[in-house]
Write a protein that holds these residues in place. Structure first.
Motif, PDB file in Angstrom:
ATOM      1  N   LYS A 132      16.709  10.669  -0.533  1.00  0.00           N
ATOM      2  CA  LYS A 132      15.985  10.952  -0.647  1.00  0.00           C
ATOM      3  C   LYS A 132      14.544  11.579  -1.513  1.00  0.00           C
ATOM      4  CE  LYS A 132      20.192  11.745  -3.775  1.00  0.00           C
ATOM      5  NZ  LYS A 132      20.718  10.967  -5.131  1.00  0.00           N
ATOM      6  N   GLY A 133      13.681  11.433  -0.006  1.00  0.00           N
ATOM      7  CA  GLY A 133      12.481  11.709   0.258  1.00  0.00           C
ATOM      8  C   GLY A 133      11.757  10.621  -1.037  1.00  0.00           C
ATOM      9  N   GLU A 134      12.383   9.592  -1.385  1.00  0.00           N
ATOM     10  CA  GLU A 134      11.569   8.212  -1.725  1.00  0.00           C
ATOM     11  C   GLU A 134      11.417   7.449  -0.759  1.00  0.00           C
ATOM     12  OE1 GLU A 134      11.079   7.958  -6.288  1.00  0.00           O
ATOM     13  OE2 GLU A 134      13.119   8.962  -5.797  1.00  0.00           O
ATOM     14  N   LEU A 135      10.394   6.300  -0.891  1.00  0.00           N
ATOM     15  CA  LEU A 135      10.611   4.914   0.417  1.00  0.00           C
ATOM     16  C   LEU A 135      11.581   3.734  -0.916  1.00  0.00           C
ATOM     17  CD1 LEU A 135      10.300   4.694   3.081  1.00  0.00           C
ATOM     18  CD2 LEU A 135       8.116   3.915   2.271  1.00  0.00           C
ATOM     19  N   ILE A 136      12.823   3.668  -1.005  1.00  0.00           N
ATOM     20  CA  ILE A 136      12.638   3.382  -1.887  1.00  0.00           C
ATOM     21  C   ILE A 136      12.661   1.462  -1.248  1.00  0.00           C
ATOM     22  CG2 ILE A 136      14.331   4.345  -3.180  1.00  0.00           C
ATOM     23  CD1 ILE A 136      16.196   3.248  -1.450  1.00  0.00           C
ATOM     24  N   LEU A 137      11.996   0.991  -0.659  1.00  0.00           N
ATOM     25  CA  LEU A 137      11.870  -0.029   0.275  1.00  0.00           C
ATOM     26  C   LEU A 137      11.261  -0.453   1.336  1.00  0.00           C
ATOM     27  CD1 LEU A 137      14.197  -2.989   0.190  1.00  0.00           C
ATOM     28  CD2 LEU A 137      14.026  -1.978   2.313  1.00  0.00           C
ATOM     29  N   VAL A 138      10.405  -0.948   1.733  1.00  0.00           N
ATOM     30  CA  VAL A 138      10.241  -2.045   2.769  1.00  0.00           C
ATOM     31  C   VAL A 138       9.256  -2.952   3.011  1.00  0.00           C
ATOM     32  CG1 VAL A 138       7.853  -1.887   4.195  1.00  0.00           C
ATOM     33  CG2 VAL A 138       8.479   0.071   2.863  1.00  0.00           C
ATOM     34  N   GLU A 139      10.156  -4.338   4.047  1.00  0.00           N
ATOM     35  CA  GLU A 139       9.794  -5.481   3.541  1.00  0.00           C
ATOM     36  C   GLU A 139      10.193  -5.760   5.411  1.00  0.00           C
ATOM     37  OE1 GLU A 139      10.283  -7.932   1.645  1.00  0.00           O
ATOM     38  OE2 GLU A 139      11.528  -6.580   0.633  1.00  0.00           O
ATOM     39  N   ASP A 140       9.491  -6.700   5.655  1.00  0.00           N
ATOM     40  CA  ASP A 140       9.959  -7.698   6.943  1.00  0.00           C
ATOM     41  C   ASP A 140      11.077  -8.021   6.938  1.00  0.00           C
ATOM     42  OD1 ASP A 140       7.132  -7.864   8.069  1.00  0.00           O
ATOM     43  OD2 ASP A 140       7.320 -10.065   7.041  1.00  0.00           O
ATOM     44  N   LYS A 141      11.798  -7.751   8.119  1.00  0.00           N
ATOM     45  CA  LYS A 141      13.210  -7.103   8.485  1.00  0.00           C
ATOM     46  C   LYS A 141      13.264  -8.955   8.253  1.00  0.00           C
ATOM     47  CE  LYS A 141      14.956  -8.631  12.558  1.00  0.00           C
ATOM     48  NZ  LYS A 141      14.983  -8.431  13.818  1.00  0.00           N
ATOM     49  N   ALA A 142      13.314 -10.154   8.490  1.00  0.00           N
ATOM     50  CA  ALA A 142      13.571 -11.582   8.166  1.00  0.00           C
ATOM     51  C   ALA A 142      12.848 -11.906   6.662  1.00  0.00           C
ATOM     52  CB  ALA A 142      12.939 -13.001   8.757  1.00  0.00           C
ATOM     53  N   ALA A 143      12.494 -11.592   5.713  1.00  0.00           N
ATOM     54  CA  ALA A 143      12.696 -11.125   5.098  1.00  0.00           C
ATOM     55  C   ALA A 143      13.686 -10.734   3.684  1.00  0.00           C
ATOM     56  CB  ALA A 143      11.203 -11.276   3.814  1.00  0.00           C
ATOM     57  N   LEU A 144      14.013  -9.689   4.134  1.00  0.00           N
ATOM     58  CA  LEU A 144      14.966  -8.522   4.298  1.00  0.00           C
ATOM     59  C   LEU A 144      16.183  -9.311   3.706  1.00  0.00           C
ATOM     60  CD1 LEU A 144      15.495  -6.222   2.344  1.00  0.00           C
ATOM     61  CD2 LEU A 144      15.891  -5.031   4.680  1.00  0.00           C
ATOM     62  N   MET A 145      16.244  -9.935   5.091  1.00  0.00           N
ATOM     63  CA  MET A 145      17.542 -10.284   4.752  1.00  0.00           C
ATOM     64  C   MET A 145      17.881 -11.304   3.965  1.00  0.00           C
ATOM     65  SD  MET A 145      18.980  -8.352   8.005  1.00  0.00           S
ATOM     66  CE  MET A 145      19.818  -9.566   8.445  1.00  0.00           C
ATOM     67  N   LYS A 146      16.538 -12.590   4.151  1.00  0.00           N
ATOM     68  CA  LYS A 146      17.110 -13.731   3.718  1.00  0.00           C
ATOM     69  C   LYS A 146      16.895 -13.169   1.763  1.00  0.00           C
ATOM     70  CE  LYS A 146      14.304 -17.652   3.257  1.00  0.00           C
ATOM     71  NZ  LYS A 146      13.397 -18.640   3.713  1.00  0.00           N
TER      72      LYS A 146
END
Ligand SMILES: Nc1ncnc2c1ncn2[C@@H]1O[C@H](COP(=O)(O)OP(=O)(O)OP(=O)(O)O)[C@@H](O)[C@H]1O
Ligand SMILES: [Mg+2]
Lengths: 253, 310
Positions: free
Chosen positions: B211-225
């Motif tokens: 909905k027009g908001e960036l709710i998350l930005v993360e390294d993929k690996a860190a995100l998965m972890k």
């Protein structure tokens, strides 16, 4: 200056022109020939001469201008409307191209096509009437200026239009009456005084008059005014295009 | 990787003429040389954000700097660096493939280079089709033509807006091959996709927009972890009526039929508690005949993110 972009746009548009060359040149040449047969040969025989110019010769500058105006507008309008309609305009909008460069490419190509058409009509006219051009330089100048400014006008219409209907409305509803009442087939001095005055508000009168002057040295209005009118129109169109690209009006959301 | 971002998006908002607010103060830095995947449901604003960076849509507020150039004030320098493959198949109809790709190169201000155009066409298996009119090509082929056009001016930053929509398995494979090659040559790639496994395979970092908001930005690996929960499922020898009271404190769940116990744990912590769990089960005489563990995929993470905050 992004010269490669100008060249790319110009080449692209000329390729489009050459793909449809026969159709797009044939019909104006055909209708011009019909005008010559009907007005020049049939009616002209009775009219005799206007301003000391044989009627068939008298209508040539007007018959040159009519398709020139119409084709310049519709060709340039179509050239920029199509990418808008097909969505391919995204590439132009995302490219390092200024408004000025885009205009040179698109309008330059449209004007080139108009000039090709104008030349062809002069040749066609030659088949009917052995005319002679008194001021060839000014004839060429009027031809180029008209092709350029009305291609620019067509470009604006193409930018403005958001449907095929709108694309055609200006040529049909505005240009046709203006050109027919613009003195292509008569000298405005032949009109009643009131209509003479009204005619002076019709910009096409100045164009046709200027063109006729370059052919036969005779004009309805002073040729300097004709020249000023067309240069003024060119400047106005340039201003509008500049504004459109600066604000993104109808181009960028 | 240099620490200076190659694309810096600062406070970008977009309200369309219709009054719809498609983007709300988005801040995002793209790192030089990375593959960044932008995920989000339909209508989240992905295409709008890309269109703003590429100069197709005017932002309502905010600033974008691409490779050190403001995209509005210094649009020439900025746009020369950027290539875009749009989501929709907007192609010329009557042009030949080679003509339309050559056109793109010129439009972006580069001198003709037939060798480069040939290479791009060959890389995309379009060389045999170079003289075909674009309209005679299939949808997947048109997609390749759009990619070829975007690569014609050797961009440093490439935007791929759903490049694999409507594309068969083989082309998809070729495409990712090509994306990897481009990245090796130092091209930064920002892509959107609805195939989450693609993002999982390809991306270095992931952004989720909703909905027009960036709710998350993360390294993929860190995100998965970080968000990846693991589950241990135990098939019991004899069904249980209920979880024994002594075990109630543990994150255990009993299936409806009573024959499967599921233990959820975090991969982030070193102490998973599995050893402790197994000891407890033994002490209570609960036997199991089989066990397997599963890790939540990016898809699960994505779905829970997008739903959770909805
Ligand atoms: N030209 C426009 N005029 C008005 N509203 C628009 C326009 N373009 C997009 N929108 C709206 O802006 C919102 C975001 O659209 P956008 O295309 O950026 O979404 P998206 O994330 O790319 O979606 P998808 O996954 O479907 O491609 C949507 O609600 C859409 O309806
Ligand atoms: Mg989209």
């Amino acid at each position: 200056m992004n010269l490669y972009a100008i060249r790319a746009i110009y080449k692209f548009e000329m390729a489009r022109t050459f793909r449809t060359l026969l159709e797009s040149l044939l019909s104006p040449v055909l209708s011009t020939s019909l005008y010559f047969i009907v007005f020049g040969a049939a009616i002209g025989a009775r009219v005799g001469s206007v301003d000391g110019v044989d009627y068939a010769a008298f209508i040539i500058p007007g018959l040159l201008m009519l398709p020139l105006l119409n084709e310049s507008i519709s060709n340039a309008a179509f050239g920029i409307y199509m990418p808008k309609w097909a969505g391919t305009i995204f590439e132009l909008l995302s490219a390092p191209v200024s408004a000025f460069e885009a205009v040179i490419g698109y309008v330059g190509a449209a004007a080139t096509k108009s000039l090709m058409l104008g030349t062809l009509i002069l040749i066609t006219a030659r088949c009917f009437v052995p005319y002679h051009i008194e001021h060839p330089f000014w004839m060429a100048a009027f031809l180029v200026l008209t092709a350029l400014s009305f291609s620019l006008f067509g470009f604006i219409i193409g930018l403005w239009a958001d449907s095929f209907q709108r694309l055609q409305v200006v040529p049909m509803l505005i240009m046709t009456p203006l050109t027919f009442l613009g003195g292509a087939f008569y000298s405005i001095t032949m009109l009643p005084p009131l209509w003479q005055k009204i005619s002076l508000f019709n910009p096409i009168v100045y164009l046709i008059s200027g063109m006729r002057w370059s052919f036969y040295g005779k004009a309805d209005v002073d040729v300097a005014i004709s020249l000023a009118a067309i240069l003024g129109f060119l400047a106005l169109c340039l201003g509008i295009v500049w504004w459109i690209f600066r604000t993104g009006y109808k181009l960028r959301n | 990787m240099s620490s200076e971002p190659i694309v810096s998006i600062q406070g970008i908002s977009k309200t369309y003429a219709s009054g719809l607010q498609a983007l709300k103060k988005v801040d995002l830095d793209i790192r030089r040389g990375e593959i960044f995947a932008l995920l989000g449901p339909n209508g989240a604003g992905k295409t709008t954000l890309i269109s703003i960076v590429c100069g197709i849509v005017n932002a309502t507020t905010g600033v974008v700097v691409a490779d050190g150039h403001d995209i509005v004030r210094d649009y020439r320098a900025a746009r020369a660096k950027i290539g875009l493959v749009p989501q929709e198949l907007h192609t010329d109809a009557f042009e030949s493939v080679i003509a339309t790709v050559t056109f793109s190169r010129g439009l972006f201000g580069l001198a003709p280079n037939p060798a480069h155009v040939e290479k791009v066409l060959r890389d995309l298996s379009l060389w045999e089709k170079r003289d075909s009119k674009v309209m005679t090509l299939s949808g997947g082929m048109k997609r390749r033509v759009l990619i070829a056009k975007a690569l014609a001016h050797e961009p440093r930053i490439l935007f791929l807006d759903e490049p694999t929509a409507g594309v068969d398995v083989e082309l998809r494979h070729d495409m990712w091959q090509m994306v990897r090659r481009l990245r090796e040559n130092g091209t930064t790639i920002i892509l959107t996709t609805h195939y989450i496994e693609e993002a999982e395979d390809m991306a270095d970092r992931i952004g989720v927009i909703r909905k027009g908001e960036l709710i998350l930005v993360e390294d993929k690996a860190a995100l998965m972890k970080k968000l990846g929960k693991k589950q241990l499922s135990l098939s019991l020898q004899t069904p249980l009526q209920q979880i024994p009271a002594e075990l109630a404190a543990l994150p255990l769940e009993l299936s409806a039929s009573g024959d499967t116990l599921t233990y959820t744990f975090d991969t982030q912590t070193d102490e998973t508690g599995i050893a402790e769990l197994l000891r407890c089960l033994g002490a209570h005489g609960i036997d199991f005949k089989d066990l397997h563990s599963s890790q939540s995929s990016l898809e699960d993470i994505f779905v829970s993110l997008v739903r959770g905050a909805a």
